[in-house]
Design a protein around this motif. Structure first.
Motif, mmCIF file in Angstrom:
data_model
loop_
_atom_site.group_PDB
_atom_site.id
_atom_site.type_symbol
_atom_site.label_atom_id
_atom_site.label_comp_id
_atom_site.label_asym_id
_atom_site.label_seq_id
_atom_site.Cartn_x
_atom_site.Cartn_y
_atom_site.Cartn_z
ATOM 1 N N HIS A 7 -18.134 10.563 0.232
ATOM 2 C CA HIS A 7 -18.856 9.413 0.780
ATOM 3 C C HIS A 7 -20.347 9.734 0.924
ATOM 4 N N TYR A 8 -20.660 10.925 1.416
ATOM 5 C CA TYR A 8 -22.066 11.319 1.555
ATOM 6 C C TYR A 8 -22.735 11.479 0.197
ATOM 7 N N ALA A 9 -21.937 11.742 -0.841
ATOM 8 C CA ALA A 9 -22.486 11.873 -2.197
ATOM 9 C C ALA A 9 -22.680 10.523 -2.874
ATOM 10 N N GLY A 10 -22.354 9.447 -2.170
ATOM 11 C CA GLY A 10 -22.570 8.115 -2.716
ATOM 12 C C GLY A 10 -21.345 7.483 -3.357
ATOM 13 N N ILE A 11 -20.193 8.126 -3.245
ATOM 14 C CA ILE A 11 -18.950 7.565 -3.798
ATOM 15 C C ILE A 11 -18.277 6.722 -2.720
ATOM 16 N N LYS A 12 -17.803 5.560 -3.086
ATOM 17 C CA LYS A 12 -17.171 4.648 -2.131
ATOM 18 C C LYS A 12 -15.669 4.929 -2.067
ATOM 19 N N PRO A 13 -15.185 5.520 -0.985
ATOM 20 C CA PRO A 13 -13.764 5.886 -0.898
ATOM 21 C C PRO A 13 -12.824 4.697 -1.018
ATOM 22 N N ARG A 14 -13.204 3.565 -0.447
ATOM 23 C CA ARG A 14 -12.314 2.407 -0.504
ATOM 24 C C ARG A 14 -12.042 1.970 -1.933
ATOM 25 N N MET A 15 -13.055 1.932 -2.741
ATOM 26 C CA MET A 15 -12.882 1.513 -4.132
ATOM 27 C C MET A 15 -12.055 2.538 -4.910
ATOM 28 N N GLN A 16 -12.190 3.816 -4.539
ATOM 29 C CA GLN A 16 -11.407 4.844 -5.209
ATOM 30 C C GLN A 16 -9.930 4.735 -4.845
ATOM 31 N N VAL A 17 -9.639 4.362 -3.610
ATOM 32 C CA VAL A 17 -8.249 4.110 -3.212
ATOM 33 C C VAL A 17 -7.665 2.983 -4.050
ATOM 34 N N LEU A 18 -8.446 1.922 -4.207
ATOM 35 C CA LEU A 18 -7.985 0.786 -5.004
ATOM 36 C C LEU A 18 -7.796 1.185 -6.466
ATOM 37 N N LEU A 19 -8.720 1.977 -6.991
ATOM 38 C CA LEU A 19 -8.629 2.410 -8.380
ATOM 39 C C LEU A 19 -7.428 3.331 -8.590
ATOM 40 N N ALA A 20 -7.247 4.300 -7.702
ATOM 41 C CA ALA A 20 -6.142 5.254 -7.854
ATOM 42 C C ALA A 20 -4.799 4.546 -7.799
ATOM 43 N N MET A 21 -4.630 3.654 -6.835
ATOM 44 C CA MET A 21 -3.346 2.969 -6.702
ATOM 45 C C MET A 21 -3.148 1.940 -7.811
ATOM 46 N N GLY A 22 -4.234 1.290 -8.239
ATOM 47 C CA GLY A 22 -4.098 0.328 -9.334
ATOM 48 C C GLY A 22 -3.647 0.989 -10.616
ATOM 49 N N LEU A 23 -4.274 2.118 -10.952
ATOM 50 C CA LEU A 23 -3.886 2.851 -12.151
ATOM 51 C C LEU A 23 -2.482 3.428 -12.011
ATOM 52 N N SER A 24 -2.170 3.914 -10.822
ATOM 53 C CA SER A 24 -0.830 4.440 -10.569
ATOM 54 C C SER A 24 0.225 3.348 -10.752
ATOM 55 N N GLY A 25 -0.027 2.170 -10.216
ATOM 56 C CA GLY A 25 0.914 1.072 -10.363
ATOM 57 C C GLY A 25 1.069 0.616 -11.800
ATOM 58 N N ALA A 26 -0.040 0.624 -12.551
ATOM 59 C CA ALA A 26 0.034 0.247 -13.965
ATOM 60 C C ALA A 26 0.922 1.203 -14.742
ATOM 61 N N LEU A 27 0.815 2.499 -14.455
ATOM 62 C CA LEU A 27 1.646 3.489 -15.132
ATOM 63 C C LEU A 27 3.114 3.315 -14.762
ATOM 64 N N ALA A 28 3.387 3.092 -13.481
ATOM 65 C CA ALA A 28 4.778 2.860 -13.070
ATOM 66 C C ALA A 28 5.337 1.587 -13.694
ATOM 67 N N GLY A 29 4.499 0.557 -13.801
ATOM 68 C CA GLY A 29 4.950 -0.698 -14.399
ATOM 69 C C GLY A 29 5.377 -0.557 -15.840
ATOM 70 N N MET A 30 4.863 0.475 -16.529
ATOM 71 C CA MET A 30 5.215 0.692 -17.930
ATOM 72 C C MET A 30 6.680 1.048 -18.119
ATOM 73 N N VAL A 31 7.355 1.426 -17.033
ATOM 74 C CA VAL A 31 8.802 1.647 -17.107
ATOM 75 C C VAL A 31 9.498 0.392 -17.613
ATOM 76 N N GLY A 32 8.956 -0.772 -17.245
ATOM 77 C CA GLY A 32 9.548 -2.030 -17.687
ATOM 78 C C GLY A 32 9.545 -2.193 -19.190
ATOM 79 N N VAL A 33 8.543 -1.626 -19.875
ATOM 80 C CA VAL A 33 8.500 -1.707 -21.334
ATOM 81 C C VAL A 33 9.662 -0.919 -21.929
ATOM 82 N N ASN A 34 9.859 0.298 -21.433
ATOM 83 C CA ASN A 34 10.926 1.142 -21.951
ATOM 84 C C ASN A 34 12.302 0.559 -21.653
#
Length: 374
Positions: free
Chosen positions: A244-271
Motif C-alpha cells: 500500500h505504501y508503494a502505491g499498490i491498491k490492496p482492494r483492487m488486488q483482492v478483486l483481481l486475485a479472486m476474479g482470476l481464481s474464480g475464472a480458473l475454477a469455472g473452467m471445470v465446467g468446460v471439461n
C-alpha cells in the motif's frame, strides 16, 4: 524452528519435500491397508495398473487431472494474493451453469469453431463473477473470504438445483438435468480427434480441455512471475501494508486475485459439462474444488508442481476405481479412506515435515561452512 526461518533451496522446497510427504502418505496408507487384511503391494500394483497400465486408463487419469489442474491453479492464484479461496466448488458449479446457458442458447445457431470459444468464455466469466462477490465483501465490507466462499458453495449448488428443476429441465423429463447440447457445443474428445487422423484410441472422457488446462498453467506462470500485475498481486499477498505504501491498491488486488481464481475454477465446467456430460447435471463438480486445495498445497502453489500433483490425484481417482473393482473385500469406502489419507499427509499437511528439513539443511550448511574455515 519453522521452515520459514531460513531460505530452503528450491530443490528441497518444491522437489524433495513433496516427495517425502508422498512417501510418508503411502507408508501410512499401506499400514491401514494391512490393518484391514489386504496386501498394500497388491493394492498399489492394481492402482498403477488401472491408472497407467493401459491407454484407456491413462485417458481417464488425464481427464481427472485436467479438472484438478483448474481447481489447483484457482487456489494458487488466490493464495499468492494472500487469500484462501475455499469456494472452488461453487465457482466451478457457476462456471458449468455459464457453459450450459451458452450452449443451449447459441449452440444450435453457431458452428463449433465459434461456439466452443464462447463456452470457455462463459465458464470463465461466470466463475469470475461468483468469486468477485466474496472478494468485494472482504475488500470493501470486511467479511472474511473463507466464510463467504464456503457459503457461496452452498448458494451455487442450491441455485443450480433450482434452475434445473424449475427452468432448465426439458418438459416431461423426470431427470434433474438440462437438455442435451448439440454436437457443435461438445468439446471434442481426444480419441475422436485421433480417429480423424487415422489413429485408433480407446474411448475415454479425455477431451481438449486438457490443452486448455496446460495453457492456463502457462498463463498463470507468466502472470504471477513475469508480469507487473502479477508482481503487484504477490506483493499485496506477501506484505499488504508495504504494498500500500508503494502505491499498490490492496482492494483492487483482492478483486483481481479472486476474479482470476474464480475464472480458473469455472473452467471445470468446460471439461465436465461440455467435454463429458453434454448437459448440465447436479453435483458435476463432485468435490474437485476441495481436492484443488490439496493439489495446490502439494504443488507448492507453482503451476509445474500443480500439474504434477494433479497427475498424482488423477492416478488416485482412476486407480482407486480399479482397486475397488478388482480386489475382493476392498470396498469403495476403503478406497476413499486411502485417498483421504494421501490427501491429508501429502496435501493438507504438506508443511509438517518442513521444520525437519530446515534443521537438517541448517546443520549441513553449518558443517560445510565449518569445514571450509577449518
Amino acid at each position: 524452528m519453522s521452515h520459514q526461518a531460513i531460505s530452503l533451496p528450491r530443490w528441497i522446497d518444491i522437489g524433495l519435500l513433496p516427495m517425502w510427504n508422498l512417501f510418508v502418505a503411502l507408508l501410512v496408507t499401506g499400514a491401514v491397508v494391512v490393518l484391514i487384511g489386504q496386501s498394500p503391494l497388491q493394492a498399489l500394483s492394481m492402482l498403477l495398473q488401472g491408472s497407467l497400465g493401459s491407454v484407456r486408463g491413462i485417458g481417464y487419469t488425464l481427464y481427472y487431472a485436467t479438472t484438478f489442474i483448474f481447481t489447483g491453479l484457482a487456489v494458487s492464484v488466490a493464495f499468492h494474493g494472500g487469500l484462501f479461496n475455499i469456494g472452488g466448488e461453487g465457482q466451478a458449479t457457476f462456471g458449468g451453469l455459464g457453459v450450459a446457458l451458452m450452449a443451449l442458447a447459441l449452440g444450435p445457431l453457431l458452428p463449433a469453431p465459434l461456439i466452443l470459444p464462447l463456452l470457455v468464455l462463459g465458464a470463465a466469466v461466470f466463475g469470475m463473477v461468483w468469486a468477485a462477490i466474496p472478494a468485494y465483501l472482504q475488500a470493501w465490507r470486511g467479511s472474511h473470504i473463507v466464510i463467504t466462499t464456503i457459503m457461496f458453495n452452498f448458494l451455487a449448488s442450491s441455485l443450480n438445483v433450482y434452475l434445473l428443476v424449475n427452468h432448465m429441465r426439458p418438459s416431461g423429463s423426470m431427470a434433474v438435468e438440462s437438455a442435451e447440447f448439440v454436437d457443435a457445443a461438445r468439446m471434442p474428445a481426444l480419441h475422436e480427434l485421433a480417429a480423424n487422423f487415422g489413429v485408433e484410441l480407446p474411448s475415454s472422457p479425455l477431451n481438449l480441455s486438457l490443452i486448455l488446462a496446460l495453457l492456463a498453467s502457462a498463463f498463470v506462470y507468466w502472470f504471477l512471475w513475469r508480469s507487473r500485475a502479477g508482481y503487484a498481486l504477490r506483493a499485496v499477498g506477501s506484505a499488504p501494508r508495504a504494498a500500500h505504501y508503494a502505491g499498490i491498491k490492496p482492494r483492487m488486488q483482492v478483486l483481481l486475485a479472486m476474479g482470476l481464481s474464480g475464472a480458473l475454477a469455472g473452467m471445470v465446467g468446460v471439461n465436465e459439462i461440455s467435454g463429458v456430460q453434454g448437459k448440465l447435471t447436479l453435483d458435476f463438480v463432485a468435490g474437485a474444488g476441495f481436492t484443488g486445495i490439496a493439489v495446490a498445497l502439494m504443488g507448492r502453489n507453482h503451476p509445474v508442481g500443480i500439474i504434477l500433483a494433479s497427475l498424482l490425484f488423477g492416478v488416485l481417482y482412476q486407480g482407486g476405481v480399479e482397486v475397488a473393482f478388482e480386489m475382493p473385500g476392498f470396498s469403495r469406502e476403503m478406497v476413499v479412506t486411502a485417498q483421504g489419507l494421501i490427501v491429508l499427509f501429502a496435501g493438507a499437511m504438506a508443511a509438517v515435515s518442513a521444520p525437519m528439513f530446515a534443521k537438517l539443511y541448517t546443520a549441513f550448511k553449518n558443517r560445510k561452512n565449518g569445514a571450509a574455515h577449518g
